[in-house]
Design a protein around this motif. Structure first.
Motif, short mmCIF file in Angstrom:
data_model
loop_
_atom_site.label_atom_id
_atom_site.label_comp_id
_atom_site.label_asym_id
_atom_site.label_seq_id
_atom_site.Cartn_x
_atom_site.Cartn_y
_atom_site.Cartn_z
N PHE A 83 9.14 -1.41 -11.56
CA PHE A 83 8.76 -2.37 -12.65
C PHE A 83 7.28 -2.37 -12.68
CE2 PHE A 83 12.92 -3.73 -12.10
CZ PHE A 83 13.17 -4.47 -13.33
N GLY A 84 6.60 -1.78 -11.71
CA GLY A 84 5.12 -1.59 -11.82
C GLY A 84 4.69 -0.77 -13.06
N PHE A 85 5.52 -0.10 -13.56
CA PHE A 85 5.18 0.62 -14.91
C PHE A 85 5.17 -0.24 -16.07
CE2 PHE A 85 8.14 4.26 -12.99
CZ PHE A 85 6.81 5.07 -12.50
N ILE A 86 6.02 -1.42 -15.88
CA ILE A 86 5.72 -2.57 -16.91
C ILE A 86 4.45 -2.77 -16.95
CG2 ILE A 86 6.57 -4.65 -17.76
CD1 ILE A 86 9.24 -4.07 -16.71
N THR A 87 3.96 -3.25 -15.80
CA THR A 87 2.61 -3.87 -15.77
C THR A 87 1.44 -2.64 -15.98
OG1 THR A 87 3.07 -5.09 -13.75
CG2 THR A 87 0.72 -4.78 -13.92
N PHE A 88 1.82 -1.40 -15.71
CA PHE A 88 0.95 -0.69 -16.31
C PHE A 88 0.95 -0.42 -17.82
CE2 PHE A 88 0.29 3.84 -17.58
CZ PHE A 88 -0.87 4.08 -17.18
N GLY A 89 2.11 -0.41 -18.36
CA GLY A 89 2.32 -0.48 -19.78
C GLY A 89 1.82 -1.47 -20.60
N VAL A 90 1.89 -2.67 -19.97
CA VAL A 90 1.07 -3.87 -20.52
C VAL A 90 -0.36 -3.72 -20.51
CG1 VAL A 90 0.59 -6.24 -20.56
CG2 VAL A 90 3.01 -5.41 -20.12
N ALA A 91 -1.11 -3.25 -19.49
CA ALA A 91 -2.24 -2.98 -19.33
C ALA A 91 -2.92 -1.97 -20.33
CB ALA A 91 -2.79 -2.73 -18.01
N VAL A 92 -2.28 -1.03 -20.45
CA VAL A 92 -2.56 -0.02 -21.45
C VAL A 92 -2.61 -0.56 -22.92
CG1 VAL A 92 -1.81 2.50 -22.42
CG2 VAL A 92 -2.06 1.99 -19.81
N VAL A 93 -1.45 -0.94 -23.48
CA VAL A 93 -1.32 -1.49 -24.54
C VAL A 93 -2.34 -2.34 -25.10
CG1 VAL A 93 0.28 -2.60 -26.25
CG2 VAL A 93 0.99 -0.72 -24.97
N ALA A 94 -2.51 -3.31 -24.13
CA ALA A 94 -3.27 -4.83 -24.46
C ALA A 94 -4.68 -4.11 -24.35
CB ALA A 94 -3.20 -5.71 -23.27
N ARG A 95 -5.29 -3.25 -23.71
CA ARG A 95 -6.50 -2.64 -23.90
C ARG A 95 -6.71 -1.91 -25.17
NH1 ARG A 95 -11.21 -3.53 -21.89
NH2 ARG A 95 -10.42 -3.63 -19.67
#
Length: 303
Positions: A83-95
């Motif tokens: 599920f850490g991939f979700i946090t990573f995905g949100v961080a990349v996309v939000a940036r």
């Protein structure tokens, strides 16, 4: 007039929410949110496929169902950790799409951490009190799933894995989605309601839960609304993560259902998700406990 009064009351109670939403206000277009969710889905899927390929290549047997069901400690640790991939995905996309940092989605670090521990401490006290009160047990005796010694050795890793999983879901639903909607729409009916509905859809599993699937989805929807309320009142994701973490620690590490996500649990309930009669009785109890936990969390962040 009544609608205006509701909006005024909500804006007053949720004034702290602006600290989270202001970062998304400069780029509030809906296409950014929709595209962002698509990109997060693609990125998470690709990373999970890569992880599964690596783990499956190392496993001495066909690990597919064990992994998907979280049937062993290792399977559960890998599954929750992914599920850490979700946090990573949100961080990349939000940036990329909103020029926002993950920190701006989580909220002010020191305040959020303080609120997390305050809410979690209050919920742990509540949990001890509720465990000491009748009724005791769940009818038939629970089944021991892991030896106590093995469970204690795994406990630090279990806690970390559940924290990764619950924080990731909060970052996505009460963070990226809720805040993006709040930057575009004034009404909390939209920016609280839509993430809760999406959260419920993710927990709708008729193939596993049978006739209880809709009730579990409704429970998840209400949980999402209560987590959204805590987020908007506190101005950080700390309280919502604490509430979610407390709930999932009990359900995944202490007492689990035998047919799904039970690999890290100390005990198993004497019925499964498709047992309409027994599970439905305890789901009604869970509804009450969910509101009690939410009220406890609200009192904790008011101190």
């Amino acid at each position: 007039m009544a609608k205006v009064e509701v909006l005024i009351d909500a804006s007053s109670a949720y004034a702290a929410h602006e600290q989270l939403v202001k970062g998304a206000r400069s780029r509030p277009e809906l296409w950014r949110l929709i595209l962002g969710l698509v990109l997060i889905g693609i990125l998470v899927t690709a990373l999970n496929l890569g992880l599964f390929a690596v783990v499956a290549g190392m496993a001495p047997h066909d690990w597919t169902m064990e992994f998907l069901q979280g049937a062993s400690p290792l399977a559960m640790l890998v599954l929750l950790g992914s599920f850490g991939f979700i946090t990573f995905g949100v961080a990349v996309v939000a940036r990329r799409l909103q020029h926002r940092s993950l920190q701006s989605i989580l909220g002010q670090y020191q305040l959020g951490l303080r609120q997390f521990w305050r809410v979690l401490g209050a919920l742990l006290i509540l949990g001890v009190i509720m465990a000491a009160l009748p009724p005791y047990g769940v009818g038939e005796p629970m089944v021991q799933n892991l030896d106590l010694s093995a469970w204690l050795v795994l406990l630090p890793f279990s806690i970390l894995a559940v924290l990764i999983q619950t924080s990731a879901e909060e970052v996505l639903f009460r963070g990226y989605i809720q805040q993006s909607l709040a930057a575009r729409f004034r009404s909390p009916i939209i920016w609280m309601g839509l993430p809760a509905v999406l959260f419920a859809a993710g927990h709708y599993a008729p193939a596993v839960a049978g006739d209880n699937a809709m009730l579990i989805a409704v429970w998840s929807c209400i949980f999402g609304l209560l987590a959204s309320d805590l987020t908007a009142r506190s101005g950080t994701l700390g309280p919502a993560i604490a509430l979610h973490f407390f709930n999932n620690i009990i359900a995944l590490v202490f007492i689990s259902l035998p047919d799904n996500l039970s690999g890290l649990s100390l005990f198993l309930l004497p019925y499964d998700m498709s047992d309409t009669g027994m599970l439905r009785q305890w789901l009604y109890v869970d509804f009450v406990m969910m509101f009690v936990c939410w009220l406890t969390a609200r009192l904790a962040i008011m101190r």
